[in-house]
Write an enzyme that holds these catalytic residues in place. Structure first.
Site, PDB file in Angstrom:
ATOM      1  N   ASP A  66       3.724   1.740  -4.628  1.00 13.42           N
ATOM      2  CA  ASP A  66       2.773   2.437  -5.494  1.00 13.42           C
ATOM      3  C   ASP A  66       2.553   1.514  -6.684  1.00 13.42           C
ATOM      4  O   ASP A  66       3.489   1.269  -7.462  1.00 13.42           O
ATOM      5  CB  ASP A  66       3.351   3.780  -5.952  1.00 13.42           C
ATOM      6  CG  ASP A  66       2.399   4.534  -6.877  1.00 13.42           C
ATOM      7  OD1 ASP A  66       1.438   3.926  -7.390  1.00 13.42           O
ATOM      8  OD2 ASP A  66       2.640   5.741  -7.090  1.00 13.42           O
ATOM      9  N   VAL A  67       1.336   0.990  -6.843  1.00 12.32           N
ATOM     10  CA  VAL A  67       1.089  -0.022  -7.882  1.00 12.32           C
ATOM     11  C   VAL A  67       1.295   0.508  -9.293  1.00 12.32           C
ATOM     12  O   VAL A  67       1.391  -0.264 -10.250  1.00 12.32           O
ATOM     13  CB  VAL A  67      -0.329  -0.660  -7.786  1.00 12.32           C
ATOM     14  CG1 VAL A  67      -0.471  -1.496  -6.539  1.00 12.32           C
ATOM     15  CG2 VAL A  67      -1.423   0.402  -7.900  1.00 12.32           C
TER      16      VAL A  67
ATOM     17  N   LYS B 222     -13.012   0.202 -14.528  1.00 12.23           N
ATOM     18  CA  LYS B 222     -13.430  -1.079 -13.946  1.00 12.23           C
ATOM     19  C   LYS B 222     -13.962  -2.035 -15.016  1.00 12.23           C
ATOM     20  O   LYS B 222     -13.843  -3.255 -14.888  1.00 12.23           O
ATOM     21  CB  LYS B 222     -14.482  -0.844 -12.852  1.00 12.23           C
ATOM     22  CG  LYS B 222     -13.925  -0.123 -11.620  1.00 12.23           C
ATOM     23  CD  LYS B 222     -12.811  -0.919 -10.964  1.00 12.23           C
ATOM     24  CE  LYS B 222     -12.351  -0.330  -9.651  1.00 12.23           C
ATOM     25  NZ  LYS B 222     -11.288  -1.117  -9.003  1.00 12.23           N
TER      26      LYS B 222
ATOM     27  N   ILE C 187     -19.813  -0.804  -0.617  1.00 11.59           N
ATOM     28  CA  ILE C 187     -19.163  -1.397   0.542  1.00 11.59           C
ATOM     29  C   ILE C 187     -18.714  -0.277   1.476  1.00 11.59           C
ATOM     30  O   ILE C 187     -18.198   0.752   1.007  1.00 11.59           O
ATOM     31  CB  ILE C 187     -17.917  -2.234   0.108  1.00 11.59           C
ATOM     32  CG1 ILE C 187     -18.193  -3.031  -1.176  1.00 11.59           C
ATOM     33  CG2 ILE C 187     -17.453  -3.126   1.253  1.00 11.59           C
ATOM     34  CD1 ILE C 187     -19.392  -3.946  -1.149  1.00 11.59           C
TER      35      ILE C 187
ATOM     36  N   THR D 278     -16.337   1.441   3.210  1.00 13.26           N
ATOM     37  CA  THR D 278     -14.882   1.630   3.369  1.00 13.26           C
ATOM     38  C   THR D 278     -14.583   3.121   3.246  1.00 13.26           C
ATOM     39  O   THR D 278     -15.447   3.928   2.891  1.00 13.26           O
ATOM     40  CB  THR D 278     -14.074   0.895   2.274  1.00 13.26           C
ATOM     41  OG1 THR D 278     -14.247   1.594   1.034  1.00 13.26           O
ATOM     42  CG2 THR D 278     -14.498  -0.553   2.111  1.00 13.26           C
TER      43      THR D 278
ATOM     44  N   ASP E 244       0.854  -1.184   0.000  1.00 14.62           N
ATOM     45  CA  ASP E 244       0.000   0.000   0.000  1.00 14.62           C
ATOM     46  C   ASP E 244       0.898   1.245   0.000  1.00 14.62           C
ATOM     47  O   ASP E 244       2.118   1.152   0.191  1.00 14.62           O
ATOM     48  CB  ASP E 244      -0.915   0.012   1.242  1.00 14.62           C
ATOM     49  CG  ASP E 244      -2.238   0.735   1.026  1.00 14.62           C
ATOM     50  OD1 ASP E 244      -3.283   0.070   0.935  1.00 14.62           O
ATOM     51  OD2 ASP E 244      -2.223   1.986   0.907  1.00 14.62           O
TER      52      ASP E 244
ATOM     53  N   TYR F 223     -14.276   6.119 -13.721  1.00 17.41           N
ATOM     54  CA  TYR F 223     -14.150   4.959 -12.820  1.00 17.41           C
ATOM     55  C   TYR F 223     -14.769   3.724 -13.476  1.00 17.41           C
ATOM     56  O   TYR F 223     -14.173   2.643 -13.518  1.00 17.41           O
ATOM     57  CB  TYR F 223     -14.853   5.279 -11.506  1.00 17.41           C
ATOM     58  CG  TYR F 223     -14.790   4.189 -10.457  1.00 17.41           C
ATOM     59  CD1 TYR F 223     -13.656   4.003  -9.673  1.00 17.41           C
ATOM     60  CD2 TYR F 223     -15.891   3.350 -10.246  1.00 17.41           C
ATOM     61  CE1 TYR F 223     -13.621   3.008  -8.708  1.00 17.41           C
ATOM     62  CE2 TYR F 223     -15.853   2.356  -9.281  1.00 17.41           C
ATOM     63  CZ  TYR F 223     -14.717   2.193  -8.514  1.00 17.41           C
ATOM     64  OH  TYR F 223     -14.675   1.203  -7.561  1.00 17.41           O
TER      65      TYR F 223
ATOM     66  N   ASN G 228      -6.106  -5.285  -5.910  1.00 18.96           N
ATOM     67  CA  ASN G 228      -7.224  -4.627  -5.225  1.00 18.96           C
ATOM     68  C   ASN G 228      -7.117  -3.103  -5.181  1.00 18.96           C
ATOM     69  O   ASN G 228      -8.138  -2.425  -5.119  1.00 18.96           O
ATOM     70  CB  ASN G 228      -7.315  -5.201  -3.801  1.00 18.96           C
ATOM     71  CG  ASN G 228      -8.196  -4.377  -2.903  1.00 18.96           C
ATOM     72  OD1 ASN G 228      -9.430  -4.438  -2.996  1.00 18.96           O
ATOM     73  ND2 ASN G 228      -7.578  -3.550  -2.043  1.00 18.96           N
TER      74      ASN G 228
HETATM   75  N1  LIG Z   1     -15.960   0.507  -1.390  1.00 22.00           N
HETATM   76  C1  LIG Z   1     -16.778   0.223  -2.411  1.00 22.00           C
HETATM   77  O1  LIG Z   1     -17.988   0.491  -2.344  1.00 22.00           O
HETATM   78  C2  LIG Z   1     -16.240  -0.423  -3.658  1.00 22.00           C
HETATM   79  C3  LIG Z   1     -17.158  -0.866  -4.612  1.00 22.00           C
HETATM   80  C4  LIG Z   1     -16.711  -1.482  -5.764  1.00 22.00           C
HETATM   81  C5  LIG Z   1     -15.344  -1.665  -5.963  1.00 22.00           C
HETATM   82  N2  LIG Z   1     -14.453  -1.225  -5.019  1.00 22.00           N
HETATM   83  C6  LIG Z   1     -13.039  -1.431  -5.302  1.00 22.00           C
HETATM   84  O2  LIG Z   1     -12.450  -2.169  -4.259  1.00 22.00           O
HETATM   85  C7  LIG Z   1     -11.057  -1.844  -4.159  1.00 22.00           C
HETATM   86  C8  LIG Z   1     -10.722  -1.476  -2.730  1.00 22.00           C
HETATM   87  O3  LIG Z   1     -11.460  -0.312  -2.403  1.00 22.00           O
HETATM   88  P1  LIG Z   1     -11.840   0.099  -0.916  1.00 22.00           P
HETATM   89  O4  LIG Z   1     -13.259   0.471  -0.939  1.00 22.00           O
HETATM   90  O5  LIG Z   1     -11.335  -0.882   0.060  1.00 22.00           O
HETATM   91  O6  LIG Z   1     -11.016   1.472  -0.814  1.00 22.00           O
HETATM   92  P2  LIG Z   1     -10.010   2.032   0.297  1.00 22.00           P
HETATM   93  O7  LIG Z   1      -9.712   3.416  -0.136  1.00 22.00           O
HETATM   94  O8  LIG Z   1     -10.548   1.799   1.655  1.00 22.00           O
HETATM   95  O9  LIG Z   1      -8.741   1.097   0.087  1.00 22.00           O
HETATM   96  C9  LIG Z   1      -7.966   1.173  -1.074  1.00 22.00           C
HETATM   97  C10 LIG Z   1      -6.511   1.040  -0.682  1.00 22.00           C
HETATM   98  O10 LIG Z   1      -5.718   1.172  -1.883  1.00 22.00           O
HETATM   99  C11 LIG Z   1      -4.604   1.981  -1.578  1.00 22.00           C
HETATM  100  N3  LIG Z   1      -4.085   2.601  -2.782  1.00 22.00           N
HETATM  101  C12 LIG Z   1      -4.638   3.617  -3.508  1.00 22.00           C
HETATM  102  N4  LIG Z   1      -3.830   3.950  -4.511  1.00 22.00           N
HETATM  103  C13 LIG Z   1      -2.740   3.120  -4.440  1.00 22.00           C
HETATM  104  C14 LIG Z   1      -1.555   2.982  -5.210  1.00 22.00           C
HETATM  105  N5  LIG Z   1      -1.309   3.778  -6.259  1.00 22.00           N
HETATM  106  N6  LIG Z   1      -0.665   2.029  -4.855  1.00 22.00           N
HETATM  107  C15 LIG Z   1      -0.904   1.227  -3.777  1.00 22.00           C
HETATM  108  N7  LIG Z   1      -2.006   1.336  -3.010  1.00 22.00           N
HETATM  109  C16 LIG Z   1      -2.903   2.273  -3.340  1.00 22.00           C
HETATM  110  C17 LIG Z   1      -5.121   2.993  -0.572  1.00 22.00           C
HETATM  111  O11 LIG Z   1      -4.072   3.590   0.172  1.00 22.00           O
HETATM  112  C18 LIG Z   1      -6.054   2.140   0.273  1.00 22.00           C
HETATM  113  O12 LIG Z   1      -5.411   1.582   1.400  1.00 22.00           O
HETATM  114  C19 LIG Z   1     -10.826  -0.708  -5.165  1.00 22.00           C
HETATM  115  O13 LIG Z   1     -10.304  -1.241  -6.365  1.00 22.00           O
HETATM  116  C20 LIG Z   1     -12.224  -0.157  -5.389  1.00 22.00           C
HETATM  117  O14 LIG Z   1     -12.352   0.489  -6.637  1.00 22.00           O
HETATM  118  C21 LIG Z   1     -14.872  -0.612  -3.885  1.00 22.00           C
END
Ligand SMILES: NC(=O)c1ccc[n+]([C@@H]2O[C@H](COP(=O)([O-])OP(=O)(O)OC[C@H]3O[C@@H](n4cnc5c(N)ncnc54)[C@H](O)[C@@H]3O)[C@@H](O)[C@H]2O)c1
Length: 264
Positions: A63-64, A159, A190, A192, A37, A155, A90
């Protein structure tokens, strides 16, 4: 025996939210887990919680989007745990607002994490999995990758690309006979921190952050999901219970893509 005992898992964006829930679920079912992360404090805290609960976990700063740093990250995972069996691509971000207000820089910044980062996960993790004799690669998409989403056009596009990247990589792996499965997961709403971090393009005229509890009222089951609901699906796709499943999409959305429910 846990569902993933003896396996080694790597999760990007594993410090918080869905990624942290995946790390905890995989560790609880016997996998050694590496998370990466940008958020070092949250990443270290997640790893400490897993290790305190009797699991095996390490945190790596990453950083991914940084192509050059990827080989070192995968090498560090293999050096620590000996191999790589499971990868969860993720990490993701969301930019909210009308498409016409979005700058090209914001569009590209979002794609850099949401598509490039997933592509790089596949590019660098699949060779390590091949050395392990096979594995499971799970790409985090969204319901926004299955249908149009006003105010989330960039977005949604990113996706949707993840969904077909997963299917295409699944075909390449199947064709290579390397025993690696690739699938996408599509969460709905979700609870988060992503909703607190959604950024609004300049001039969008919309307020961020957003409230997932409020958004969840429109979900057919009437509420948003906790991250563990997504982690349970990821655990299934990571485990041998899904060994014949590749190139498919697991939708975990409380019915959002199935239809709508009339409420009094
Ligand atoms: N929360 C929702 O409702 C939801 C719905 C559909 C899809 N998603 C997807 O699920 C995944 C996780 O999302 P989440 O809700 O847990 O979000 P979140 O923001 O709580 O967690 C995402 C994590 O990714 C890290 N991150 C961001 N950019 C980064 C980078 N360049 N390199 C490394 N790490 C990085 C952040 O620091 C964070 O810890 C994402 O791909 C998001 O698009 C989330």
């Amino acid at each position: 025996m846990g569902q993933v005992s003896g396996k080694v898992a790597f999760i990007t964006g594993g410090a918080a939210g869905i990624g942290a829930a995946c790390a905890k679920a995989l560790a609880a079912e016997g996998a050694a887990v590496a998370i990466s992360d940008l958020n070092d404090a949250a990443g270290e805290a997640t790893v400490a919680a897993i290790n305190a609960a009797g699991g095996r976990a390490i945190y790596l700063h990453q950083d991914v989007t940084d192509d050059a740093a990827w080989p070192g990250v995968v090498e560090a995972v293999v050096a620590k745990f000996g191999k790589l069996d499971i990868a969860v691509a993720n990490a993701g971000i969301a930019v909210f607002g009308p498409a016409l207000s979005m700058s090209l820089a914001d569009f590209r910044r979002q794609n850099a994490v949401n598509i490039d980062g997933v592509f790089l996960t596949a590019k660098y993790c699949i060779p390590a999995m091949r050395k392990a004799g096979g594995g499971s690669l799970i790409m985090m998409s969204s319901v926004a990758g299955l249908r149009g989403s006003a105010m989330l056009a960039g977005y949604s596009a990113s996706k949707g690309a993840v969904r077909l990247l997963a299917k295409s990589m699944a075909m390449e792996c199947a064709g290579a006979g390397d025993n690696i499965r690739v699938n996408s997961v599509h969460p709905g709403i979700i609870v988060t921190d992503i909703w607190q971090k959604v950024t609004t393009p300049a001039g969008g005229g919309l307020n961020a952050p957003m409230d997932p509890q409020q958004l969840g009222l429109a979900v057919p089951v009437g509420k948003p999901a906790e991250p563990v609901e997504i982690a349970n699906g990821v655990l299934f796709l990571a485990s041998d219970a899904s060994r014949y499943i590749t190139g498919t999409e697991l939708i975990i959305d409380g019915g959002m893509t199935a239809g709508s429910v009339r409420r009094a």
